[in-house]
Design an enzyme around this catalytic site. Structure first.
Site, PDB file in Angstrom:
ATOM      1  N   GLU A 223      43.584  28.816  32.509  1.00  0.00           N
ATOM      2  CA  GLU A 223      43.371  30.115  33.147  1.00  0.00           C
ATOM      3  C   GLU A 223      42.072  30.000  33.936  1.00  0.00           C
ATOM      4  O   GLU A 223      40.980  29.998  33.355  1.00  0.00           O
ATOM      5  CB  GLU A 223      43.295  31.236  32.118  1.00  0.00           C
ATOM      6  CG  GLU A 223      44.633  31.543  31.468  1.00  0.00           C
ATOM      7  CD  GLU A 223      44.599  32.804  30.620  1.00  0.00           C
ATOM      8  OE1 GLU A 223      43.556  33.488  30.608  1.00  0.00           O
ATOM      9  OE2 GLU A 223      45.608  33.093  29.962  1.00  0.00           O
ATOM     10  N   CYS A 257      37.337  37.379  35.825  1.00  0.00           N
ATOM     11  CA  CYS A 257      38.082  36.426  36.651  1.00  0.00           C
ATOM     12  C   CYS A 257      39.123  37.108  37.525  1.00  0.00           C
ATOM     13  O   CYS A 257      39.522  36.554  38.559  1.00  0.00           O
ATOM     14  CB  CYS A 257      38.740  35.363  35.778  1.00  0.00           C
ATOM     15  SG  CYS A 257      39.892  36.023  34.542  1.00  0.00           S
TER      16      CYS A 257
END
Length: 484
Positions: A223, A257
């Site tokens: 990720e 993020c």
């Protein structure tokens, strides 16, 4: 309990790493054999532990970030409790073998997929959401029946103290272990032949993790990050767009993020959107610079190095001609960078070339959808994308001509918290998926199982020796059963 920083002496040694891995490798067959009810019990204990340590986690994360307790509840504890409860509710279904159909030639057989644990998993977590991004993958790994080693970031020492206590109380080390340390500990862990590595962090480090995993032929879930765009067209509800963009961007001081990294807005509504963003930020954090600096609802950057990086990007943009339309205040001593809106930003500046991971928001006017698409597609695939429009054709055009890990239409970053939606990136922004069933699958080996029930003699027709009669039979198979 005390939430003082963990001293370096508490970091895992090379012996600790080897001992924990060996114990988990030896215990993995027993964990593999656990039933759905046993795995659910482990997840319920985690939920109970999170509730018990709620206040301590709030205090610890405030010490690391100065993050508001309510924000800790919303972005750390609630997503974890929802994720665990979702897994508990669906685990029997996920663990059950799934049937697959068979071609005519396979008459008499039954085909299934069985989901078995990969074995021993390593979770390397980042610092920006130290609970969610450490424990959400753990929930998936436990549900799938793995032994797990957790390595949180050394940048959140106060949170790590509470995490280590929680994990130590809930699980045996041979089943779930938490090892703290800096990059040397991460490197030492990656030298062990884990079966699966789940990493959340930057693309740069993701490449290193993938390289290390390749030495052991371990599977990975990465990720990563990237520049997640928001697109606002002239039909958008500007009040909604401004609220959701500001919320998604400035939560955790932009250290998210999936935060919008820049905004592409139809030129005719550029000024109106900027004005509404300013109004929204003032509503969220205070009407004056002094009030925003004193706000208990606005987090701080994680460390001095991160402050220097973000401030450097701001100074670079201004030197290149960008305008600080709002904010721009900084204080290195308190690690404060105010919510900042930038306009007139050249596309070759660092804030438009690199992931910001901080509270700077460039606003770029565009004249056409094609211009917006050009800006998006000349950058690596983003982790997320945000589209604000009442025009379905615009939304479908952008969806059809871009690639992203996830996309929200007329909404902020709520998608992350929906366990029904797989979460992950695309290429530069990540590999694989987590959350819910996708997370369970990430930590599982999909084992194909074919069972012969009757009709074994049918296969005799294709076994050697290949007589003329068998060749004629094979020709018929190719002609009638091998295509539309």
């Amino acid at each position: 309990m005390s939430t003082s920083a963990s001293p370096p002496s508490s970091f895992a040694s090379a012996d600790d790493i080897e001992r924990v891995f060996a114990a988990q490798r030896a215990h993995a067959p027993a964990v593999r054999a656990t039933s759905a009810d046993q795995r659910k019990d482990k997840l319920r204990r985690l939920c109970d532990g999170l509730r018990t340590y709620r206040t301590e986690f709030q205090d610890a994360i405030h010490a690391d970030f100065r993050k508001a307790p309510a924000e800790v509840d919303l972005t750390e504890l609630k997503p974890l409790l929802d994720e665990a409860q979702f897994a508990i509710a669906h685990l029997d279904e996920w663990m059950a073998p799934t049937r697959r159909s068979s071609p005519v030639f396979f008459t008499g057989t039954r085909s299934e997929i069985h989901y078995e644990p990969k074995g021993v998993a390593l979770i390397l977590a980042p610092w920006n959401y130290p609970l969610t991004l450490t424990l959400a993958p753990l929930i998936s790994a436990i549900a799938a029946g793995n032994c797990v080693t957790l390595k949180p970031s050394e940048k959140t020492p106060h949170t790590n103290v509470v995490l280590k206590k929680l994990i130590g109380e809930l699980y045996e080390e041979r089943e779930v272990a938490l090892l703290t340390g800096a990059k040397e500990v991460a490197q030492g862990l990656l030298e062990q032949p884990y079966d699966h590595v789940y990493f959340t962090g930057s693309p740069r480090v993701g490449r290193l993790v993938m390289t290390a995993a390749a030495d052991h032929l371990a599977s990975v879930t990465l990720e990563l990050g990237g520049k997640s765009p928001a697109v606002v067209d002239e039909t958008a509800d500007l009040d909604l767009a401004a609220q959701r963009i500001a919320w998604s961007k400035f939560t955790n001081a932009g250290q998210t993020c999936i935060a919008p990294d820049y905004v592409l807005v139809d030129a005719p509504v550029h000024d109106a959107l900027v004005a509404r963003l300013i109004d929204t930020i003032e509503q969220f954090y205070g009407a004056t610079a002094a009030l925003r600096r004193a706000s208990d609802d606005y987090a701080r950057l994680i460390d001095d190095g991160h402050v220097d990086r973000v401030v450097g990007m701001l100074e670079d943009a201004v030197a290149a001609g960008a305008t600080v339309a709002f904010g721009g205040q900084t204080n290195a001593e308190t690690r404060y960078v105010s919510p900042t809106i930038l306009t007139d930003v050249p596309l070759d500046t660092s804030v438009m070339q690199k992931e910001i991971f901080g509270p700077l928001l460039p606003i770029i006017p565009v004249s056409t959808v094609d211009e917006a698409l050009g800006i998006i597609n000349e950058r690596p695939n983003p982790l997320s994308m945000y589209l604000f429009s009442q025009r379905d054709t615009t939304v479908e055009t952008i969806l059809g001509r871009t690639t992203a890990g996830s996309t929200c239409v007329n909404e902020g970053f709520l998608h992350y918290a929906n366990p029904n939606l797989p979460f992950g990136g695309a290429g530069h922004s990540g590999i694989g998926r987590g959350h819910g069933e996708a997370g369970f699958r990430a930590f599982s080996n999909e084992r194909s199982v074919l069972r012969r029930r009757y009709g074994a003699s049918l296969v005799q027709a294709v076994l050697p020796p290949f007589t003329n009669r068998k060749e004629s039979f094979l020709a018929a198979l190719l002609r009638y059963f091998s295509g539309p």
